[in-house]
Every structure is written in C-alpha cells, then in structure tokens.
Design an enzyme around this catalytic site. Structure first.
Site, PDB file in Angstrom:
ATOM      1  N   LEU A 141       0.864  -1.182   0.000  1.00 16.21           N
ATOM      2  CA  LEU A 141       0.000   0.000   0.000  1.00 16.21           C
ATOM      3  C   LEU A 141       0.896   1.227   0.000  1.00 16.21           C
ATOM      4  CD1 LEU A 141      -2.770  -0.812   2.670  1.00 16.21           C
ATOM      5  CD2 LEU A 141      -2.968  -0.948   0.185  1.00 16.21           C
ATOM      6  N   ASP A 142       0.401   2.319  -0.563  1.00 17.23           N
ATOM      7  CA  ASP A 142       1.157   3.573  -0.536  1.00 17.23           C
ATOM      8  C   ASP A 142       1.333   4.054   0.901  1.00 17.23           C
ATOM      9  OD1 ASP A 142       0.919   3.404  -3.278  1.00 17.23           O
ATOM     10  OD2 ASP A 142      -0.756   4.806  -3.380  1.00 17.23           O
TER      11      ASP A 142
END
Length: 318
Positions: A141-142
């Site tokens: 995930l960012d």
C-alpha cells in the site's frame, strides 16, 4: 489435505482424494504453487516422501506424506524501529498467513534502514512472539494509505499468494472519500496507468501505460462548496501503483488529502500523513485450509468520526 510448517519444511498429509495424483499436479494444483517454482523444487531434490526423493511424474498413494524444503532464507530481517505507531494491528493470523492493518505514514518496504516500514514492524512482532520467519509481503500500500496488507509466513504461501495476485484472484476492497465531480452510482474506470515523466515517483493515465481497472460504487453523497463530497467503495481488478488515486483524479474526483493528485482536506481531515483511502477488506483462497478467507480491517477512530458526522454511517457498513 493437512499442511504443517515446521522448521523450514512444509509437511503435507494427503487424504484419499489424491490417490493416483502425479507429484507435479499436487504441487501446482493442490498447493497452488507456480509451475516454474515447482519444477525448481523437484530439480533441487526438495520434495520427498519418507526416504524417497520424488520426481514430477511419480504417482502418489492416498495417505502419502510429503515434505517440502522451503528455499526462502530467514536471515536479513529489516531493522525494526523502536518508534511506536498507532493503528498497527493484527487482523488475521494462522501458521501460514498474516494480515495486518497498516497505519498512515508508514511505507511497506524500503532499502533505507532508517525508514519506518511495515516490514520492520512485522519483524518486531515476529521477534516478540518468538516466530522465526522471513518477511514476505504479498503486496503493498502507498505510504499515506491505510488498511489490509497480506504477509506470507513462508515461501510456499508466498508463491501461492503471488500466483493469485497475477491471476486477479486476490480481491481487495477499499473505502475512499473524494471531492469534485458528481459521479455515476457505479462505474468501472478502465484507463491504463504509466509513470509521470514530469514528476518522479508519481503516475498518470497514459495510453502507453499498463492496463488498469477499478470498479467504483458511490455509497453516499453530500454537497460541498458547489462540488460533491462522495463516499466510495472501490475494488481493484488490477493492482497498479497509485491506481485508485490516479483513477479517481482522472474522473474529476480526487481523494481527500491527496494533494499530490489534486485532493484537499476538510477541517484538517485527514491528517497530513494520510489520505482518505483505506483497504477495508482482502479475500484470498487458502490452499492449505482449502477455503476462501475474507479479512476485514477496521477503520481508525478519525475515519469513524468523519463518517458518522458527515453521513451518519457506522463502521459495520464495511
């Protein structure tokens, strides 16, 4: 079929269903391992039954017990920062898979040892719980995105989960809050994504990019200074970097807090290290339990407060 991981070896107890199966078919079908990886295991002599080293075409008897050596090294754990991070939580765990709720502001992996990473937090969790395991995230995930990240506890689970990602069989659902254009209640954004040549580490819709599809459902809407504040449920069909962020911006509705893609904040929400994007659910097929697993990662308190105040929505919607 029953599978147990002990000291770097996967012990596979086959029931009567597998009588007459070829070894290679058990590896690629029952254990969901990629063909190339299965062939390397066999070529290295890492698949045995009793004292017999098995070959790809050997037929197995019902009740056979296989032992597979995991070639994945355990050494080289990332340094674990001593800084505490609010929001880190375990959402699911068994002997083969771990799912954690990633907090905002934490990157999943970094080559810089001074960075605070989710890999480092997982390493610390393993150390504190006495689990000597490799650190194998199945996806990322960012940094500003929160929610579900899946970890494999050994190389066999890692290969099986990776194959599901490649074949789009691992489902990931997100909740997002966006502001801007009025959106159709449901739509699929089917736009290729490539690197932004003008901004390092960012992405954009590009005709020369990789295919990317995001399924979007509008759950609630409210007016905001002549625009529309929308609560979305998003499901990935592909998994490109920054995919939901780029796709939302491309339809005129950037994610709240995502200033890099045209978003804004409302009354200082979300926090500066976060955007209004949360991976609320992940589902995958568990090859050892032979069933689908659905894992939900709860929203943080600031999310709950915002949804309750804006739309009167409680967490159990997700």
């Amino acid at each position: 079929m029953r599978c147990e991981m002990r000291a770097g070896f996967l012990h596979v107890h086959l029931d009567k269903r597998y009588g007459g199966w070829r070894v290679e078919d058990v590896l690629t079908t029952a254990l969901a391992l990629p063909m190339a990886f299965s062939q390397k295991l066999l070529a290295a002599g890492h698949v045995v039954a009793g004292k017999q080293t098995l070959r790809r075409g050997d037929e197995l008897k019902a009740g056979s017990r296989l032992v597979l050596k995991d070639p994945t090294p355990v050494s080289g754990w990332p340094e674990s920062s001593g800084r505490g991070v609010a929001g880190f939580a375990i959402c699911y765990e068994d002997d083969h898979v771990l799912v954690v709720n990633k907090p905002a502001g934490v990157i999943v992996h970094s080559d810089n040892p001074s960075d605070l990473t989710l890999d480092g937090l997982v390493a610390r969790y393993y150390q504190e719980t006495g689990q000597v395991l490799p650190i194998l995230h199945a996806h990322r995930l960012d940094r500003p995105t929160t929610g579900a990240v899946v970890y494999a506890k050994h190389g066999f689970a890692a290969r099986a989960l990776d194959a599901q990602l490649v074949r789009h069989r691992m489902a990931r659902r997100y909740v997002a809050v966006v502001c801007g254009a009025e959106l159709a209640r449901s739509q699929t954004v089917d736009k290729p994504i490539g690197r932004d040549r003008h901004r390092s580490s960012f992405y954009r819709v590009s005709s020369t990019g990789k295919e990317a599809r995001t399924h979007i459902l509008v759950r609630a809407v409210s007016p905001l200074q002549g625009e529309h504040l929308s609560l979305l449920s998003c499901e990935l069909e592909t998994g490109r970097t920054h995919q939901i962020r780029v796709h939302c911006a491309s339809i005129g509705a950037p994610i709240l807090g995502d200033v890099e893609y045209g978003g804004q904040r409302i009354d200082h929400w979300p926090a500066r290290d976060a955007i209004a994007l949360h991976a609320c659910e992940v589902s995958f097929y568990h090859p050892y339990d032979e069933q689908d697993v659905v894992v939900k990662c709860p929203l943080s308190n600031d999310w709950s407060t915002f949804l309750r105040q804006e739309w009167g929505i409680e967490d159990d919607l997700w």
